[in-house]
Design a protein around this motif. Structure first.
Motif, PDB file in Angstrom:
ATOM      1  N   ASP A  29     -52.733   7.067   5.999  1.00 51.75           N
ATOM      2  CA  ASP A  29     -53.684   7.610   5.031  1.00 51.75           C
ATOM      3  C   ASP A  29     -53.757   9.126   5.232  1.00 51.75           C
ATOM      4  O   ASP A  29     -53.134   9.668   6.153  1.00 51.75           O
ATOM      5  CB  ASP A  29     -55.049   6.933   5.172  1.00 51.75           C
ATOM      6  N   SER A  48     -55.781  11.048   6.566  1.00 53.49           N
ATOM      7  CA  SER A  48     -56.271  11.493   7.876  1.00 53.49           C
ATOM      8  C   SER A  48     -55.263  11.243   8.986  1.00 53.49           C
ATOM      9  O   SER A  48     -55.498  11.629  10.137  1.00 53.49           O
ATOM     10  CB  SER A  48     -57.589  10.769   8.206  1.00 53.49           C
ATOM     11  N   ARG A  77     -54.249   8.132   9.801  1.00 54.42           N
ATOM     12  CA  ARG A  77     -54.442   6.788  10.350  1.00 54.42           C
ATOM     13  C   ARG A  77     -53.380   5.851   9.806  1.00 54.42           C
ATOM     14  O   ARG A  77     -53.090   5.843   8.611  1.00 54.42           O
ATOM     15  CB  ARG A  77     -55.837   6.277   9.989  1.00 54.42           C
ATOM     16  N   ILE A  95     -51.833   2.823   8.260  1.00 51.88           N
ATOM     17  CA  ILE A  95     -52.266   1.733   7.386  1.00 51.88           C
ATOM     18  C   ILE A  95     -51.480   0.468   7.671  1.00 51.88           C
ATOM     19  O   ILE A  95     -52.018  -0.636   7.711  1.00 51.88           O
ATOM     20  CB  ILE A  95     -52.080   2.125   5.905  1.00 51.88           C
ATOM     21  N   ALA A 127     -54.460  -1.611   0.823  1.00 56.23           N
ATOM     22  CA  ALA A 127     -54.570  -0.319   1.505  1.00 56.23           C
ATOM     23  C   ALA A 127     -53.335   0.542   1.265  1.00 56.23           C
ATOM     24  O   ALA A 127     -53.437   1.757   1.072  1.00 56.23           O
ATOM     25  CB  ALA A 127     -54.779  -0.541   3.002  1.00 56.23           C
ATOM     26  N   ARG A 187     -53.360   1.984  -2.241  1.00 55.47           N
ATOM     27  CA  ARG A 187     -54.337   3.065  -2.378  1.00 55.47           C
ATOM     28  C   ARG A 187     -53.761   4.408  -1.941  1.00 55.47           C
ATOM     29  O   ARG A 187     -54.302   5.464  -2.290  1.00 55.47           O
ATOM     30  CB  ARG A 187     -55.591   2.746  -1.570  1.00 55.47           C
ATOM     31  N   GLN A 188     -52.688   4.354  -1.160  1.00 54.08           N
ATOM     32  CA  GLN A 188     -52.034   5.600  -0.740  1.00 54.08           C
ATOM     33  C   GLN A 188     -50.973   6.037  -1.745  1.00 54.08           C
ATOM     34  O   GLN A 188     -50.097   6.832  -1.420  1.00 54.08           O
ATOM     35  CB  GLN A 188     -51.411   5.424   0.651  1.00 54.08           C
TER      36      GLN A 188
END
Length: 319
Positions: free
Chosen positions: A227, A229, A231, A233, A278, A281-282
Motif C-alpha cells: 500500500d 505506506s 505495508r 498487502i 485489498a 484497492r491498490q
C-alpha cells in the motif's frame, strides 16, 4: 497381517513375497488375502494392502509399483524417468504413469512388461540412493521424464525441480549435454527457456505456458503488492506492471500452501477474498484462473486474459 502391514509401510507402500515370508506369511495366505480383497496383486511376487493403496493418487500408486519393481530386481535396476521424478517428489502433468519406469543396470536390453518399462542402460546415467533404492539423480530424472512428453509437461517438472533448490539451470544444462540427440529433447529445451524457479504449483507453470503459446506478454512471478505506506498487502502469483494487472491461480495445491489448521476452509476463502479486495484497492486489476482453464489451454482463455489486462491498463494507467 499386522506385521506385514508394518513392513509394507516401511517399504514405501508395497511388499514382495520375500518380505511376507520374513514375517511368517506364506503364499497361500497371500492368495486368500487377494481373494478376500484385503491385498492387491501388483505384479508377480508384488502386493499392496488394498485399503491404503486404493486411497492413493494415480501417481502415488505408480510409485508404489515402481518401488516393488526395484525391490524384486535388487542391484539390477534403478528407478528412472517418471518413477524417478515421483521418487524425487516432482509433480507430473499429462504423463502415462500406468507402468513403472526402471533403467537396467545389468546390461540387459530394454523391454516392456505388464508392470514396468525397462529402459536400456546408459553409462553416463547419474544415480543416487533414496530409501535404500537406486534412483536417477534429480537433474538426470528431469531430462528423462521431460523427453517423454511435450514442453508443457516438461515445464511443470523443470519449474518444480528449480523451485526445490536441489538443482539449478547450470546443472540442468550440463546434464542436457547427454541428451543432445535423444528424441524429445527439443521439448525440454523449449521448456528450459521458459523455466522459472519462483513457480509454486503446476497450475502456475501451465499459466505461463498459456502466455507463451498464445503470445501474451510474460508476467513476473510471485510479486509483492504494497500500500502507499509501504505495508505489504500480499503476494500474487503473477503481475504485469505495464498493464497494472495481476493473476491468481486458484487450485488445491495453492490453497494447501501455508494452510493454518486453526482456520476453517470457509475462513481461508474469506481471507483470500479480503486479500483480493485489498490488492484491487491498490489500483490493480485481477484475473483468477482455475485448473480447467490451463489444463488444456484454449484461445478463449488467452483472449479473456488479454482483454482484462487491456482493461486494467486503460483504467489505471490511461493507456
Amino acid at each position: 497381517m499386522d506385521d506385514l502391514r508394518i513392513v509394507a509401510e516401511a517399504r514405501g507402500g508395497g511388499f514382495t513375497t520375500a518380505d511376507a515370508k520374513s514375517v511368517g506369511v506364506g503364499g497361500r495366505a497371500l492368495s486368500r488375502a487377494v481373494e478376500d480383497r484385503e491385498l492387491i496383486h501388483l505384479r508377480r511376487s508384488g502386493y499392496a494392502f488394498a485399503d491404503t493403496y486404493l486411497k492413493l493418487s494415480l501417481e502415488q500408486r505408480s510409485l508404489v509399483r515402481a518401488r516393488v519393481e526395484a525391490d524384486l530386481n535388487p542391484g539390477r535396476v534403478a528407478l528412472s524417468h517418471r518413477s524417478a521424478a515421483l521418487e524425487h517428489g516432482l509433480p507430473l502433468f499429462d504423463y502415462d504413469v500406468r507402468l513403472a519406469d526402471v533403467a537396467r543396470l545389468d546390461g540387459q536390453s530394454g523391454r516392456k512388461t505388464s508392470s514396468a518399462r525397462h529402459h536400456e542402460t546408459v553409462e553416463a546415467r547419474e544415480l543416487v540412493e533414496i530409501g535404500g533404492r537406486t534412483v536417477s539423480a534429480l537433474s538426470w530424472a528431469v531430462w528423462e521424464v521431460g523427453t517423454c512428453g511435450g514442453p508443457a509437461s516438461a515445464l511443470v517438472v523443470i519449474d518444480a525441480a528449480l523451485h526445490s533448490g536441489k538443482t539449478d539451470m547450470d546443472e540442468l544444462m550440463r546434464v542436457g549435454e547427454h541428451f543432445a540427440h535423444v528424441k524429445g529433447s527439443p521439448a525440454v529445451r523449449t521448456a528450459l527457456a521458459l523455466a522459472d524457479a519462483k513457480a509454486e504449483s503446476p497450475g502456475e507453470s501451465l499459466t505461463r505456458w498459456l502466455c507463451h503459446l498464445f503470445k501474451l506478454p510474460m508476467p513476473e512471478s510471485q510479486v509483492e503488492v504494497f500500500d502507499p505506506s509501504g505495508r505489504l498487502i500480499g503476494r500474487v502469483d503473477f503481475a504485469w506492471e505495464e498493464f497494472r494487472h495481476v493473476v491468481e491461480f486458484d487450485g488445491k495445491v495453492k490453497y494447501g500452501r501455508g494452510f493454518d489448521p486453526k482456520k476453517s476452509p470457509e475462513q481461508v476463502v474469506m481471507d483470500e477474498r479480503a486479500r483480493e479486495t485489498a490488492v484491487r484497492r491498490q489500483r490493480w486489476g485481477m484475473t483468477r484462473l482455475v485448473w480447467s482453464q490451463v489444463h488444456s489451454p484454449a484461445e478463449a482463455t488467452a483472449r479473456h486474459l488479454l482483454e482484462e489486462m487491456t482493461w486494467s491498463r486503460r483504467r489505471y494507467l490511461g493507456a
